[in-house]
Design a protein around this motif. Structure first.
Motif, short mmCIF file in Angstrom:
data_model
loop_
_atom_site.label_atom_id
_atom_site.label_comp_id
_atom_site.label_asym_id
_atom_site.label_seq_id
_atom_site.Cartn_x
_atom_site.Cartn_y
_atom_site.Cartn_z
N ARG A 89 1.00 -1.18 -0.11
CA ARG A 89 0.58 -0.64 -0.03
C ARG A 89 0.67 1.17 0.20
N LEU A 90 0.33 2.01 -0.61
CA LEU A 90 1.28 3.43 -0.65
C LEU A 90 0.55 4.46 0.20
N THR A 91 1.74 5.40 0.45
CA THR A 91 1.70 5.90 1.76
C THR A 91 2.44 7.34 1.43
N TRP A 92 1.90 8.61 2.24
CA TRP A 92 2.41 9.85 1.51
C TRP A 92 3.47 9.32 2.52
N VAL A 132 5.88 7.43 -0.22
CA VAL A 132 6.58 7.76 -1.35
C VAL A 132 7.47 9.57 -1.16
N TYR A 150 2.77 11.70 -6.48
CA TYR A 150 1.24 10.98 -6.17
C TYR A 150 0.35 11.43 -5.47
N THR A 166 -2.47 11.45 -8.63
CA THR A 166 -3.42 10.67 -8.62
C THR A 166 -4.88 10.32 -7.93
N GLY A 223 -5.67 9.31 -4.76
CA GLY A 223 -5.64 8.81 -4.75
C GLY A 223 -6.62 7.32 -4.98
N ARG A 224 -5.92 7.65 -6.54
CA ARG A 224 -7.01 6.33 -7.05
C ARG A 224 -6.10 5.38 -6.82
N ARG A 225 -4.52 5.26 -7.03
CA ARG A 225 -3.77 4.31 -7.16
C ARG A 225 -2.76 4.27 -5.91
N ASP A 226 -3.26 3.75 -4.64
CA ASP A 226 -2.78 3.93 -3.62
C ASP A 226 -2.03 2.42 -3.17
#
Length: 173
Positions: free
Chosen positions: A70-73, A76, A126, A129, A131-134
């Motif tokens: 999962r991507l988070t701030w 990134v 980031y 996007t 939040g469309r590809r987290d």
């Protein structure tokens, strides 16, 4: 009958086609995984079979995307800072090599500016996007099955060799 391979006039050698072409030949084996098909062709090669007549064909290709994280701030930004730091360090080292008497100042400036630019570019990308590809993923092209094809002149002997391999594998398990 035309084949996908062409024979050169001067050397008489066979060369691969330059443009994408449909594979030709007769099926001599069918496997559930690429590894099994590769093992079959390796067995043919070990048996002094003319493998230049063999093609592995993936049937019913699929694009498989495996989600890794999962991507988070924080992920990134830390990734952007690290990649920017490496690039900045590289530029700083180049500047210090070609600037006589500069010392470590170009390296420090390159490192700090690289981190800054890396943070800005990562955050901008980031945020775009929305939040469309987290998530992070890896794509693979796989097939439902892998057929081993051979030109007709050697297909029967290839089929026999692969049948012996299958029998040996059956008895070994």
């Amino acid at each position: 009958m035309t084949t996908a391979f062409t024979r050169t006039a001067f050397t008489g050698t066979t060369r691969m086609p330059q443009l994408p072409t449909m594979p030709t030949g007769w099926p001599i084996g069918s496997y559930d995984s690429y590894e099994e098909a590769q093992r079959a062709v390796d067995h043919l090669a070990d048996s002094d079979f003319p493998v230049h007549d063999v093609t592995i064909v993936g049937v019913e290709p699929m694009l498989v995307e495996r989600v890794a994280a999962r991507l988070t701030w924080s992920k990134v930004l830390s990734s952007g800072a690290m990649s920017g730091a490496w690039f900045g360090l590289f530029v700083g080292l180049l500047l210090s090599l070609f600037t006589p008497g500069a010392g470590f100042l170009p390296i420090v400036i390159g490192l700090v500016s690289g981190i800054g630019f890396g943070l800005v570019f990562a955050a901008t990308g980031y945020a775009a996007t929305r939040g469309r590809r987290d998530f992070v993923s890896h794509s693979q092209l796989v097939a439902r099955r892998y057929d081993v094809l051979c030109q007709p002149r050697h297909a029967e002997s290839g089929r026999d060799l692969l049948a012996k391999l299958a029998m040996r594998s059956t008895y070994a398990s």
